[in-house]
Design a protein around this motif. Structure first.
Motif, PDB file in Angstrom:
ATOM      1  N   GLU A 245       0.816  -1.209   0.000  1.00 27.29           N
ATOM      2  CA  GLU A 245       0.000   0.000   0.000  1.00 27.29           C
ATOM      3  C   GLU A 245       0.851   1.260   0.000  1.00 27.29           C
ATOM      4  N   LEU A 246       2.062   1.155   0.566  1.00 30.36           N
ATOM      5  CA  LEU A 246       2.951   2.318   0.537  1.00 30.36           C
ATOM      6  C   LEU A 246       3.330   2.706  -0.886  1.00 30.36           C
ATOM      7  N   ALA A 247       3.341   1.741  -1.788  1.00 28.54           N
ATOM      8  CA  ALA A 247       3.657   2.042  -3.186  1.00 28.54           C
ATOM      9  C   ALA A 247       2.686   3.067  -3.760  1.00 28.54           C
ATOM     10  N   PHE A 248       1.456   3.070  -3.255  1.00 31.33           N
ATOM     11  CA  PHE A 248       0.460   4.064  -3.681  1.00 31.33           C
ATOM     12  C   PHE A 248       0.500   5.308  -2.801  1.00 31.33           C
ATOM     13  N   HIS A 249       0.625   5.125  -1.479  1.00 30.81           N
ATOM     14  CA  HIS A 249       0.448   6.259  -0.574  1.00 30.81           C
ATOM     15  C   HIS A 249       1.701   7.116  -0.406  1.00 30.81           C
ATOM     16  N   VAL A 250       2.872   6.604  -0.730  1.00 30.01           N
ATOM     17  CA  VAL A 250       4.053   7.479  -0.721  1.00 30.01           C
ATOM     18  C   VAL A 250       3.946   8.537  -1.818  1.00 30.01           C
ATOM     19  N   GLY A 282       9.587   0.045   5.428  1.00 33.48           N
ATOM     20  CA  GLY A 282       8.958   1.254   4.910  1.00 33.48           C
ATOM     21  C   GLY A 282       9.908   2.093   4.092  1.00 33.48           C
ATOM     22  N   THR A 283      11.152   2.172   4.532  1.00 30.86           N
ATOM     23  CA  THR A 283      12.150   2.951   3.802  1.00 30.86           C
ATOM     24  C   THR A 283      12.419   2.351   2.428  1.00 30.86           C
ATOM     25  N   LEU A 284      12.536   1.029   2.350  1.00 29.49           N
ATOM     26  CA  LEU A 284      12.779   0.383   1.058  1.00 29.49           C
ATOM     27  C   LEU A 284      11.592   0.590   0.118  1.00 29.49           C
ATOM     28  N   ALA A 285      10.366   0.491   0.655  1.00 26.50           N
ATOM     29  CA  ALA A 285       9.179   0.746  -0.167  1.00 26.50           C
ATOM     30  C   ALA A 285       9.140   2.197  -0.620  1.00 26.50           C
ATOM     31  N   MET A 286       9.501   3.099   0.260  1.00 29.90           N
ATOM     32  CA  MET A 286       9.558   4.526  -0.078  1.00 29.90           C
ATOM     33  C   MET A 286      10.569   4.782  -1.183  1.00 29.90           C
ATOM     34  N   GLN A 287      11.760   4.207  -1.049  1.00 28.76           N
ATOM     35  CA  GLN A 287      12.802   4.402  -2.052  1.00 28.76           C
ATOM     36  C   GLN A 287      12.380   3.847  -3.406  1.00 28.76           C
ATOM     37  N   GLU A 288      11.703   2.709  -3.383  1.00 31.92           N
ATOM     38  CA  GLU A 288      11.212   2.133  -4.634  1.00 31.92           C
ATOM     39  C   GLU A 288      10.181   3.040  -5.286  1.00 31.92           C
ATOM     40  N   ALA A 289       9.305   3.611  -4.475  1.00 29.66           N
ATOM     41  CA  ALA A 289       8.302   4.529  -5.014  1.00 29.66           C
ATOM     42  C   ALA A 289       8.964   5.772  -5.601  1.00 29.66           C
ATOM     43  N   PHE A 290       9.963   6.307  -4.925  1.00 33.59           N
ATOM     44  CA  PHE A 290      10.684   7.466  -5.454  1.00 33.59           C
ATOM     45  C   PHE A 290      11.374   7.127  -6.777  1.00 33.59           C
TER      46      PHE A 290
END
Length: 297
Positions: A245-250, A282-290
């Motif tokens: 879900e972080l992939a969408f919400h970041v 969460g950080t890895l998901a955030m970095q992937e989204a960025f």
């Protein structure tokens, strides 16, 4: 000026000397970290207790855990300038409610008020807890927060609250469509019926509830801005290890006005309140989204 006021003023002045500079921080001595921690602790209790004596009492009662609570939780994390104390309280209350940490939630309800959150804003957090962590957790957290409010007011029961606005489904879908527009940065379908139909095609009846309630009822409310709501949701999803879900919400958080530095700071706060493994997830998901955003150019 009283002795306590002079000590508080000294702590604040000294603290300014050891603040972060830009995105980096000078190496600090333990004494300097303790100055930062005491300034944070003083804000926690709104000057009602002597921060230095409270810190020493914490060490005596909890040993190493107590000294880390002062020097790391407050001196390292809470003292960082990338977020206001009010926004950090928003993160912490959201996560504590979502994971059912009742005693800490009661404490941080008071801390949040001391940091400038209103009671309405704290109560609004619970609606996102209901949507993203489940109604049972939100109801449980609501009882804890109500008990704290009653203690503050010295009453047995709080006044009656107003219900949510009563909307027909077409109104909920129109509101949800507008929320989705801001969440996606304008990439969602602008027609409410077509956008809703696409949700149903993909997710069935779960999509109906998500669209009409989570987006159309909760996200569309005016009691908190969408930037704040993104902070809450990213924190909850990280605390519950919902990395998909972080992939969408970041990206949605960026669309709602959060900076990349601020989203990263949510993860820093989560090292303390969700644990390092979840913060790393969460950080890895955030970095992937960025990275995906950057790849699109």
């Amino acid at each position: 000026m009283s002795r306590r006021d002079r000590r508080r003023e000294t702590v604040v002045v000294r603290h300014q000397l050891f603040r972060y500079e830009g995105e980096t921080m000078n190496k600090r001595t333990h004494a300097e970290r303790r100055v930062s921690a005491l300034e944070v602790l003083d804000g926690f209790v709104a000057g009602t207790y002597d921060a230095e004596r409270s810190a020493l009492a914490m060490q005596r009662r909890r040993g190493a855990l107590g000294s880390f609570a002062i020097d790391v939780v407050m001196g390292d994390v809470w003292s960082r300038p990338q977020f206001s104390r009010r926004d950090r309280s928003l993160i912490v209350i959201s996560v504590l409610a979502a994971i059912g940490s009742d005693d800490e939630l009661s404490l941080h309800t008071q801390v949040g008020l001391n940091h400038g959150l209103t009671r309405t804003e704290i109560e609004e957090i619970l609606l996102h807890v209901a949507a993203y962590a489940g109604f049972p957790m939100a109801m449980k957290a609501s009882r804890v927060i109500d008990d704290r409010f009653c203690q503050i007011d010295q009453v047995d029961r709080l006044p009656e609250r107003s219900p949510s606005a009563f909307r027909d489904d077409h109104e909920r879908r129109a509101a949800a469509c507008d929320v989705r527009r801001t969440l996606t940065g304008g990439r969602s379908n602008p027609d409410p019926d077509e956008d809703f139909a696409a949700f149903i095609d993909r997710l069935g009846e779960v999509g109906r509830v998500a669209y009409e309630w989570a987006f159309g009822d909760v996200w569309a409310r005016d009691e908190l801005g969408r930037r704040d709501r993104s902070i809450i949701v990213i924190a909850i999803l990280t605390g519950l290890s919902r990395v998909e879900e972080l992939a969408f919400h970041v990206p949605a958080g960026l669309n709602h006005g959060l900076s990349r530095t601020e989203i990263e700071e949510i993860m820093v706060q989560m090292t303390i309140y969700g644990g390092v493994p979840r913060a790393i997830e969460g950080t890895l998901a955030m970095q992937e989204a960025f990275a995906k955003i950057d790849a699109r150019g």
